[in-house]
Design an enzyme around this catalytic site. Structure first.
Site, mmCIF file in Angstrom:
data_model
loop_
_atom_site.group_PDB
_atom_site.id
_atom_site.type_symbol
_atom_site.label_atom_id
_atom_site.label_comp_id
_atom_site.label_asym_id
_atom_site.label_seq_id
_atom_site.Cartn_x
_atom_site.Cartn_y
_atom_site.Cartn_z
ATOM 1 C CB VAL A 93 40.391 45.542 58.735
ATOM 2 C CG1 VAL A 93 41.314 45.180 57.579
ATOM 3 C CG2 VAL A 93 41.062 46.562 59.651
ATOM 4 C CB CYS A 94 38.677 42.976 55.137
ATOM 5 S SG CYS A 94 38.444 41.870 53.723
#
Length: 322
Positions: free
Chosen positions: A104-105
């Site tokens: 994520v990210c």
């Protein structure tokens, strides 16, 4: 159905929403269908970690003692900028053993640092795509989508896109109805497709410095169905087509054609989500002219047809009461 272990890696400086967003999705799936997911969090030494927002998160234990995961999830945050060498080494050794590897990210940077994204297509938060590409040339970085699937590896953009990706994984595991039930519970009305752009044309493009060009940008946004050829837009700016195209690209960072394409796609998406207008009417209002032209644009950019997009993302009508 075999239970899938989801192991979430924790470290100081982790972004709390990168952790809690996907965790809530998988936890919701486990509540909906007991026995499907086992959630586990772990830090290097099993010690609590402090998130970028100041919250303290207590893991279930140390990475050395963590169960072998089906899905290994690596969140992002400021702590990814100078990661502990021990964490990178742990990911290098254990990442290939997971059936699914998810970031994520800026967690993508941790995966890339461990060599787990080499030769793969990946994404991250738009603000860090250039850095990821520069530091890891073996990775094919795509800055546009909210998430990217490349075989067993899935990477997502910033914060809320981790929820979109987690919902997509739940749909893959348990079916669409389960994923939609979780989305409604989290008040995430409708799951976005991975190919949906990270941000709108207006956010993606810089605002032009010169007033005539700013006015043209606004005109495009307000009149997507108009004649938006370079010649027509140049006439509005009182510039030659060649000068206009060059100046527009210089000041906005985007060619006029690409900007128009994004605006029209956004306009069509909003009409599909918010109205009951037919596809033919929407295609005209959005400047495509024909449903087939709009279909090609949707498939090329979002990977779904307009009809499928509406099916996924138009909210269900509220129930009526006698």
């Amino acid at each position: 159905m075999a239970q899938r272990t989801v192991l979430v890696v924790l470290f100081d400086g982790v972004q709390s929403l990168d952790v809690t967003g996907p965790v809530e999705v998988f936890a919701g799936a486990e509540q909906h269908t007991p026995g499907t997911y086992r959630l586990c969090t772990a830090s290097l030494d099993g010690a609590p970690v402090r998130t970028t927002s100041g919250l303290t998160v207590v893991p279930d234990g140390a990475l050395a003692d963590a169960p072998r995961p089906h899905t290994l999830l690596v969140p992002g945050g400021q702590g990814t900028r100078r990661p502990d060498a021990r964490l990178t080494e742990w990911l290098r050794r254990h990442g290939p053993r997971a059936e699914r590897l998810v970031s994520v990210c800026t967690g993508a940077g941790l995966l890339a640092g461990a060599g787990l994204l080499d030769g793969r297509r990946a994404t991250t938060h738009w603000a860090y795509c250039d850095t990821l590409a520069r530091n890891h040339p073996a990775v094919e970085v795509d800055p546009d989508p909210i998430y990217v699937r490349d075989g067993r590896v899935a990477t997502s953009a910033g914060v809320t896109s981790g929820i979109d990706l987690a919902l997509a994984l739940v749909e893959e595991d348990l079916g669409r109805e389960t994923a939609l039930t979780i989305a409604r519970h989290l008040v995430v009305f409708l799951r976005r497709p991975g190919n949906q752009a990270q941000f709108s044309a207006q956010l993606a493009a810089q605002t032009a410095q010169r007033e005539p060009l700013r006015e043209v940008q606004q005109w495009i946004t307000e009149h997507p169905g108009a004649d938006l050829t370079v010649e027509a837009l140049a006439a509005r700016a009182a510039l030659s087509p060649r000068h206009f195209a060059r100046a527009f690209h210089t000041e906005t960072g985007m060619t006029p054609g690409r900007y128009v394409d994004r605006v029209r796609l956004e306009h069509a998406r909003r009409l599909l989500e918010d109205t009951t207008d037919g596809v033919e009417e929407i295609s005209r209002a959005s400047g495509y002219g024909t449903p087939e032209a709009m279909r090609r644009a949707f498939v090329r950019t979002l990977g779904v047809s307009p009809a499928e997009y509406r099916r996924r993302f138009r909210p269900a009508p509220a129930p009526t009461h006698a």
